[in-house]
Design a protein around this motif. Structure first.
Motif, PDB file in Angstrom:
ATOM      1  N   PRO A  27       0.846  -1.544   0.020  1.00 38.43           N
ATOM      2  CA  PRO A  27      -0.164   0.005  -0.223  1.00 38.43           C
ATOM      3  C   PRO A  27       1.116   0.878  -0.380  1.00 38.43           C
ATOM      4  CG  PRO A  27      -1.100  -1.390   1.366  1.00 38.43           C
ATOM      5  CD  PRO A  27       0.650  -1.828   0.910  1.00 38.43           C
ATOM      6  N   ILE A  28       2.207   1.147   0.246  1.00 39.49           N
ATOM      7  CA  ILE A  28       2.833   2.234   0.725  1.00 39.49           C
ATOM      8  C   ILE A  28       3.096   2.957  -0.864  1.00 39.49           C
ATOM      9  CG2 ILE A  28       5.059   3.705   0.215  1.00 39.49           C
ATOM     10  CD1 ILE A  28       5.254   1.512   3.126  1.00 39.49           C
ATOM     11  N   PRO A  29       3.456   2.210  -1.665  1.00 35.81           N
ATOM     12  CA  PRO A  29       4.040   3.184  -3.099  1.00 35.81           C
ATOM     13  C   PRO A  29       2.194   3.269  -3.566  1.00 35.81           C
ATOM     14  CG  PRO A  29       4.521   0.639  -3.085  1.00 35.81           C
ATOM     15  CD  PRO A  29       4.001   1.054  -1.835  1.00 35.81           C
ATOM     16  N   TRP A  30       1.289   2.284  -3.456  1.00 36.41           N
ATOM     17  CA  TRP A  30       0.298   2.607  -4.133  1.00 36.41           C
ATOM     18  C   TRP A  30      -0.633   3.336  -3.880  1.00 36.41           C
ATOM     19  CZ3 TRP A  30      -3.169   1.763  -8.194  1.00 36.41           C
ATOM     20  CH2 TRP A  30      -4.687   1.785  -7.975  1.00 36.41           C
ATOM     21  N   PHE A  31      -0.839   4.032  -2.788  1.00 39.46           N
ATOM     22  CA  PHE A  31      -1.066   5.074  -2.055  1.00 39.46           C
ATOM     23  C   PHE A  31      -0.599   6.759  -2.377  1.00 39.46           C
ATOM     24  CE2 PHE A  31      -2.291   3.418   2.436  1.00 39.46           C
ATOM     25  CZ  PHE A  31      -3.596   2.671   1.748  1.00 39.46           C
ATOM     26  N   GLN A  34      -1.580   6.688  -5.973  1.00 42.07           N
ATOM     27  CA  GLN A  34      -2.812   7.257  -5.503  1.00 42.07           C
ATOM     28  C   GLN A  34      -3.083   8.933  -5.560  1.00 42.07           C
ATOM     29  OE1 GLN A  34      -5.147   4.509  -3.120  1.00 42.07           O
ATOM     30  NE2 GLN A  34      -6.212   4.830  -4.586  1.00 42.07           N
ATOM     31  N   GLY A  35      -1.856   9.615  -4.836  1.00 36.34           N
ATOM     32  CA  GLY A  35      -2.450  10.820  -4.297  1.00 36.34           C
ATOM     33  C   GLY A  35      -1.419  12.055  -6.095  1.00 36.34           C
ATOM     34  N   LEU A  36      -0.489  11.395  -6.438  1.00 30.96           N
ATOM     35  CA  LEU A  36      -0.178  11.634  -7.909  1.00 30.96           C
ATOM     36  C   LEU A  36      -0.830  11.729  -9.035  1.00 30.96           C
ATOM     37  CD1 LEU A  36       3.686  10.509  -8.048  1.00 30.96           C
ATOM     38  CD2 LEU A  36       2.860  12.362  -7.116  1.00 30.96           C
ATOM     39  N   ASN A  37      -2.064  10.972  -8.751  1.00 28.57           N
ATOM     40  CA  ASN A  37      -3.198  11.143  -9.986  1.00 28.57           C
ATOM     41  C   ASN A  37      -3.767  11.840  -9.361  1.00 28.57           C
ATOM     42  OD1 ASN A  37      -1.461   9.632 -12.413  1.00 28.57           O
ATOM     43  ND2 ASN A  37      -0.252   8.834 -10.813  1.00 28.57           N
ATOM     44  N   GLY A  38      -4.152  12.291  -8.167  1.00 25.25           N
ATOM     45  CA  GLY A  38      -5.374  12.408  -8.215  1.00 25.25           C
ATOM     46  C   GLY A  38      -6.450  11.741  -6.980  1.00 25.25           C
ATOM     47  N   PRO A  44      -3.454  16.394  -1.531  1.00 26.35           N
ATOM     48  CA  PRO A  44      -3.029  15.138  -1.527  1.00 26.35           C
ATOM     49  C   PRO A  44      -1.961  14.919  -0.730  1.00 26.35           C
ATOM     50  CG  PRO A  44      -2.686  15.920  -3.844  1.00 26.35           C
ATOM     51  CD  PRO A  44      -3.616  16.783  -2.681  1.00 26.35           C
ATOM     52  N   VAL A  45      -1.366  15.758   0.076  1.00 22.65           N
ATOM     53  CA  VAL A  45      -1.114  15.826   0.366  1.00 22.65           C
ATOM     54  C   VAL A  45      -1.043  15.368   2.032  1.00 22.65           C
ATOM     55  CG1 VAL A  45       1.713  16.957   2.091  1.00 22.65           C
ATOM     56  CG2 VAL A  45       1.189  17.067  -0.118  1.00 22.65           C
ATOM     57  N   LYS A  46      -1.988  15.469   2.496  1.00 18.39           N
ATOM     58  CA  LYS A  46      -3.110  15.275   3.690  1.00 18.39           C
ATOM     59  C   LYS A  46      -3.405  13.927   3.328  1.00 18.39           C
ATOM     60  CE  LYS A  46      -2.821  19.871   6.385  1.00 18.39           C
ATOM     61  NZ  LYS A  46      -1.882  19.206   7.072  1.00 18.39           N
ATOM     62  N   GLY A  47      -4.023  14.335   2.582  1.00 21.19           N
ATOM     63  CA  GLY A  47      -4.484  12.657   2.923  1.00 21.19           C
ATOM     64  C   GLY A  47      -3.343  11.633   2.327  1.00 21.19           C
ATOM     65  N   LEU A  48      -2.303  11.360   2.138  1.00 22.33           N
ATOM     66  CA  LEU A  48      -0.975  10.691   1.702  1.00 22.33           C
ATOM     67  C   LEU A  48      -0.696  10.309   3.368  1.00 22.33           C
ATOM     68  CD1 LEU A  48       0.762   8.549   0.684  1.00 22.33           C
ATOM     69  CD2 LEU A  48       2.112  10.514   0.122  1.00 22.33           C
ATOM     70  N   GLU A  49      -0.950  12.047   4.239  1.00 23.33           N
ATOM     71  CA  GLU A  49      -0.199  11.335   5.794  1.00 23.33           C
ATOM     72  C   GLU A  49      -1.173  10.958   6.572  1.00 23.33           C
ATOM     73  OE1 GLU A  49       0.044  15.424   8.479  1.00 23.33           O
ATOM     74  OE2 GLU A  49       0.994  15.944   6.269  1.00 23.33           O
ATOM     75  N   HIS A  50      -2.871  11.237   6.112  1.00 20.21           N
ATOM     76  CA  HIS A  50      -3.378  10.522   6.739  1.00 20.21           C
ATOM     77  C   HIS A  50      -3.454   9.054   6.732  1.00 20.21           C
ATOM     78  CE1 HIS A  50      -6.961   9.748   9.278  1.00 20.21           C
ATOM     79  NE2 HIS A  50      -7.728   9.005   7.207  1.00 20.21           N
TER      80      HIS A  50
END
Length: 205
Positions: A27-31, A34-38, A44-50
């Motif tokens: 899930p680490i690279p997958w998330f 996802q952040g890079l592609n909207g 996306p930064v906050k979403g990835l952080e969460h």
């Protein structure tokens, strides 16, 4: 039920540990992708952080629940606990790096936030609890430290409490999710209380 537990224990004995690292790492690279592609919304930064922080909390709980599963159900997953612990640290580190590098971005602001924002101070304290655990999650440290290794790894309990408090404090307003995680962690820690009478007092029945 006994047959199911026996089957699961047999599978656990035959399954190598390395796939656990791989599966938990996926899930680490997958998330990040996802952040890079909207795929993580407007921020996306906050979403990835969460997401990284949430997975770290879930893995902390997974590591804590192994002992009750063995004692109460006879399901023995102890051989996977180290992998879960190491991957917990990786997710916490990813959570921290996203916050520091992609969100805050400057070292001076990172340090200022740690000192001024209590929920960040608590989160950093939880991370520091995990550092010596990650550093000693190897056979050499286990042999070298002996009985002290188990005492050192009780820092997991402090890290779990601090992580749950960090999540509660971070949430804006009343939110059920962080309270549920905190309740689960508290129940798992109460389960570890040494005296049976104390455990019965907190966990009747």
């Amino acid at each position: 039920m006994t047959e199911l537990i026996d089957t699961l224990n047999s599978l656990a004995r035959r399954l190598p540990v390395w796939p656990v690292y791989l599966i938990l790492a996926l899930p680490i690279p997958w998330f990040f992708y996802q952040g890079l592609n909207g795929g993580l919304g407007r921020d996306p930064v906050k979403g990835l952080e969460h997401l990284y922080g949430l997975w770290a909390l879930r893995l902390l709980i997974a590591g804590l629940i192994i002992t009750p599963l063995r004692r109460e159900l006879g399901l023995n997953l102890l051989r996977f606990r180290r992998a879960i612990g190491v991957m917990t640290f990786i997710y916490v580190l990813a959570h921290l790096m996203v916050w520091a590098v992609l969100d805050v971005q400057t070292l001076s602001r990172v340090w200022a936030d740690i000192l001024k924002r209590p929920y960040i101070t608590i989160g950093m304290a939880g991370f520091l609890c995990l550092v010596p655990l990650a550093a000693t999650s190897n056979n050499w440290s286990l042999r070298k430290l002996g009985a002290r290794w188990r005492k050192l790894h009780r820092l997991t309990y402090a890290a779990a409490l601090l992580a749950s408090l960090h999540f509660i404090w971070l949430a804006k307003g009343f939110q059920l999710e962080p309270l549920v995680y905190a309740a689960v962690i508290l129940a798992l820690l109460v389960y570890r209380l040494p005296h049976k009478r104390i455990r019965r007092r907190f966990l009747p029945g």
